[in-house]
Design a protein around this motif. Structure first.
Motif, PDB file in Angstrom:
ATOM      1  N   UNK A 193       0.826  -1.211   0.000  1.00 39.81           N
ATOM      2  CA  UNK A 193       0.000   0.000   0.000  1.00 39.81           C
ATOM      3  C   UNK A 193       0.857   1.256   0.000  1.00 39.81           C
ATOM      4  N   UNK A 194       1.916   1.265   0.826  1.00 41.70           N
ATOM      5  CA  UNK A 194       2.782   2.446   0.905  1.00 41.70           C
ATOM      6  C   UNK A 194       3.528   2.686  -0.406  1.00 41.70           C
ATOM      7  N   UNK A 195       4.090   1.621  -0.956  1.00 43.75           N
ATOM      8  CA  UNK A 195       4.833   1.749  -2.204  1.00 43.75           C
ATOM      9  C   UNK A 195       3.922   2.223  -3.322  1.00 43.75           C
ATOM     10  N   UNK A 196       2.760   1.611  -3.432  1.00 42.80           N
ATOM     11  CA  UNK A 196       1.817   1.991  -4.493  1.00 42.80           C
ATOM     12  C   UNK A 196       1.378   3.442  -4.351  1.00 42.80           C
ATOM     13  N   UNK A 221      13.259  -1.735   2.380  1.00 43.61           N
ATOM     14  CA  UNK A 221      12.427  -2.131   1.237  1.00 43.61           C
ATOM     15  C   UNK A 221      12.841  -1.301   0.025  1.00 43.61           C
ATOM     16  N   UNK A 222      13.059  -1.962  -1.107  1.00 49.59           N
ATOM     17  CA  UNK A 222      13.474  -1.269  -2.323  1.00 49.59           C
ATOM     18  C   UNK A 222      12.501  -1.573  -3.456  1.00 49.59           C
ATOM     19  N   UNK A 223      11.867  -0.517  -3.951  1.00 54.02           N
ATOM     20  CA  UNK A 223      11.027  -0.604  -5.143  1.00 54.02           C
ATOM     21  C   UNK A 223      11.777   0.106  -6.266  1.00 54.02           C
ATOM     22  N   UNK A 224      11.983  -0.590  -7.369  1.00 54.74           N
ATOM     23  CA  UNK A 224      12.785  -0.042  -8.458  1.00 54.74           C
ATOM     24  C   UNK A 224      12.169  -0.443  -9.789  1.00 54.74           C
TER      25      UNK A 224
END
Length: 278
Positions: A171-174, A198-201
């Motif tokens: 939810x946070x990443x989105x 946490x890594x979103x790439x």
């Protein structure tokens, strides 16, 4: 954001400067200079000492910032990347978000945002909900945003908890990506009972967890050290996950080497550890 280091040579740091203690600009400058970047600054405040001492004085530099940006525009100064940190007022948040948005629009300047707003579930003194809204605007131009878990909760508008689930992180990443952030790094996250980053790439909302064992000691400025390490490496390689992983290892070694320091409020003397920065 992958570029050859020959093309990404100058970085503007928008952050505060402490007179006593190794935090913010005083730790970011040596790291990025050692990595062969030309490093410039727009101080958001002059602080007498790290806030951990309990007594301090702060000089708000908002008028100086406005005048400096005007002079820089007249002189035609530009930067290959911008990194933002502590912003001490709603007015500053507006100035910084508008400046970054303009640089992004006119030059495609990469924007790296460390939304320094709070920790342990609370906003820092002087940080308001309006400031949070400007940080959300900065998400719209951020190539990378690096909040700790508290800041991620405020930006994404989700409740702060002591422990999170995969669904919470989703939810946070989105939310931050929907605001416009191209990549997201969330630090100090207790995910299903294990501390991790946490890594979103890339072009999806998917993410990778990088676990670590927390060292039970607190130093001011470690977030600034981490941001500088990640920024320098990412601008050089374009590999965010690799940059975060290497920076976590560096930071763990540096913190462990300073556990016995008597006055931890001074922060870490980063100049002693630049040989570890490649």
């Amino acid at each position: 954001m992958k570029k050859d280091n020959k093309n990404v040579s100058s970085i503007l740091l928008i952050n505060d400067m402490a007179g006593y203690g190794k935090v913010s600009l005083s730790v970011m400058f040596p790291i990025l200079s050692h990595m062969r970047y030309q490093t410039f600054n727009l101080p958001t405040a002059l602080v007498s000492n790290t806030l951990d001492y309990g007594k301090f004085d702060i000089l708000d530099t908002t008028e100086y910032m406005k005048n400096t940006i005007r002079v820089w525009d007249e002189l035609g100064f530009t930067f290959d990347a911008i990194c933002t940190g502590l912003i001490v007022s709603e007015e500053q948040a507006k100035i910084v978000s508008e400046y970054c948005a303009l640089q992004k629009k006119e030059r495609g300047t990469p924007i790296f945002v460390d939304p320094v707003m709070g920790d342990d579930g609370k906003l820092y003194n002087g940080v308001t909900e309006k400031t949070v809204s400007y940080m959300q605007k900065l998400c719209s131009v951020a190539d990378v945003i690096v909040p700790n878990i508290t800041e991620a909760c405020f930006i994404a508008g989700v409740p702060y908890k002591e422990e999170y689930t995969d669904e919470d992180i989703d939810k946070m990443v989105k939310s931050m990506r929907d605001m416009g952030a191209k990549s997201v790094v969330i630090t100090s996250c207790n995910l299903n009972g294990t501390m991790c980053t946490v890594v979103n790439e890339g072009d999806t909302d998917g993410w990778t967890r990088l676990d670590y064992v927390e060292i039970p000691v607190m130093f001011p400025g470690t977030g600034d050290i981490f941001s500088a390490l990640v920024l320098g490496r990412y601008m050089r390689s374009g590999d965010l996950t690799g940059a975060v992983k290497m920076s976590m290892t560096n930071l763990e070694h540096i913190i462990a080497a300073n556990v016995g320091n008597e006055d931890k409020y001074k922060g870490i003397p980063i100049e002693h550890y630049l040989d570890e920065v490649k």
